[in-house]
Design a protein around this motif. Structure first.
Motif, mmCIF file in Angstrom:
data_model
loop_
_atom_site.group_PDB
_atom_site.id
_atom_site.type_symbol
_atom_site.label_atom_id
_atom_site.label_comp_id
_atom_site.label_asym_id
_atom_site.label_seq_id
_atom_site.Cartn_x
_atom_site.Cartn_y
_atom_site.Cartn_z
ATOM 1 N N LYS A 194 0.891 -1.276 0.122
ATOM 2 C CA LYS A 194 -0.005 -0.061 -0.185
ATOM 3 C C LYS A 194 1.000 1.150 0.003
ATOM 4 N N ASN A 195 1.992 1.163 0.454
ATOM 5 C CA ASN A 195 2.808 2.365 0.717
ATOM 6 C C ASN A 195 4.245 2.355 -0.176
ATOM 7 N N PHE A 196 3.965 1.393 -1.270
ATOM 8 C CA PHE A 196 5.351 1.020 -2.100
ATOM 9 C C PHE A 196 5.859 2.256 -2.492
ATOM 10 N N ILE A 197 5.381 3.289 -2.942
ATOM 11 C CA ILE A 197 6.080 4.201 -3.749
ATOM 12 C C ILE A 197 6.575 5.144 -2.920
#
Length: 199
Positions: A194-197
Motif C-alpha cells: 500500500k505504501n510502496f512508492i
C-alpha cells in the motif's frame, strides 16, 4: 476318465491359483469362443452391451459339441491368441448333458487354455456343471451370463464414480480459489504494498 485327467493335470500344476492370469479390471476388447448359433452367444453379448457398451466384442466361432469340437475350440483359441486383438477370452456354451459338455474335458484343449497368454474365463453349462476347462481357465463362471459379468464393469457404477470424482474435483478447485483469493487480499492490503512508492 474325467477324474483321472483332473488328477493328472492337477499334479502338473495346471490348476494352481498362482499360475492363473489376472482378469483385466475393465477390458475394452473381449473375445468370445462359442457357437455362433447358440443361446450362450446371445446371453453373453446382451449382458456385455447392457453393462459396458463401450466394449468391442470379437467372436471366434467354434463347435461346442461332438468329436470335432475340441479341435475346433483349440483352433479358435489359437487364432484369438495370434490375432492379439482382445484382452480377455470367454470360452462358453449353454447347458446340456454330461455327454454334450464332454468336449470341454479334452486334455489338449485344457493344455491350450493353460498356455494362453490371454486370460480366459470358462462359462460352460449351468451352475452345477463342472468341466476340466473350468479348473484350468483363469476364472470359472457358473453360466455364460456370469462370464460376461466377470469381464465387464457396470456402466452405472462407472457413472457414479465419475460423478463422485467430479464433485470432489469441483470442491477442491473451489477451496483452492478461495484460499488463493484470501492470500491475494492479505498481500494487496499489506502495509508494504500500500505504501510502496513512499517506501
Amino acid at each position: 476318465e474325467f477324474l483321472r485327467l483332473k488328477e493328472t493335470l492337477a499334479k502338473e500344476g495346471l490348476f494352481d491359483i498362482d499360475r492363473k492370469l489376472p482378469i483385466p479390471k475393465m477390458p475394452e476388447k473381449i473375445g468370445i469362443i462359442t457357437s455362433p448359433t447358440g443361446d450362450a452367444l446371445h446371453d453373453v453379448v446382451t449382458t456385455i452391451n447392457r453393462r459396458f457398451p463401450l466394449a468391442e466384442i470379437y467372436l471366434y466361432p467354434a463347435l461346442v459339441q461332438g468329436e470335432e469340437a475340441p479341435k475346433s475350440l483349440i483352433s479358435a483359441l489359437n487364432k484369438c491368441v495370434t490375432d492379439k486383438f482382445v484382452e480377455v477370452i470367454i470360452i462358453t456354451r449353454g447347458g446340456g448333458t454330461v455327454e454334450d459338455l464332454s468336449c470341454f474335458n479334452d486334455e489338449a484343449l485344457a493344455r491350450a487354455i493353460f498356455s494362453s497368454p490371454i486370460p480366459t474365463v470358462s462359462g460352460v453349462g449351468h451352475e452345477q456343471d463342472y468341466t476340466i476347462c473350468d479348473f484350468v481357465a483363469s476364472q470359472r463362471a457358473a453360466t455364460p451370463t456370469a462370464a460376461a459379468v466377470i469381464v465387464t464393469k457396470d456402466k452405472q457404477e462407472l457413472l457414479n464414480f465419475i460423478a463422485s470424482a467430479e464433485k470432489q474435483l469441483s470442491s477442491a478447485i473451489k477451496h483452492k480459489l478461495i484460499t488463493s483469493y484470501n492470500e491475494y487480499q492479505v498481500l494487496a492490503n499489506s502495509y508494504g504494498l500500500k505504501n510502496f512508492i513512499q517506501k
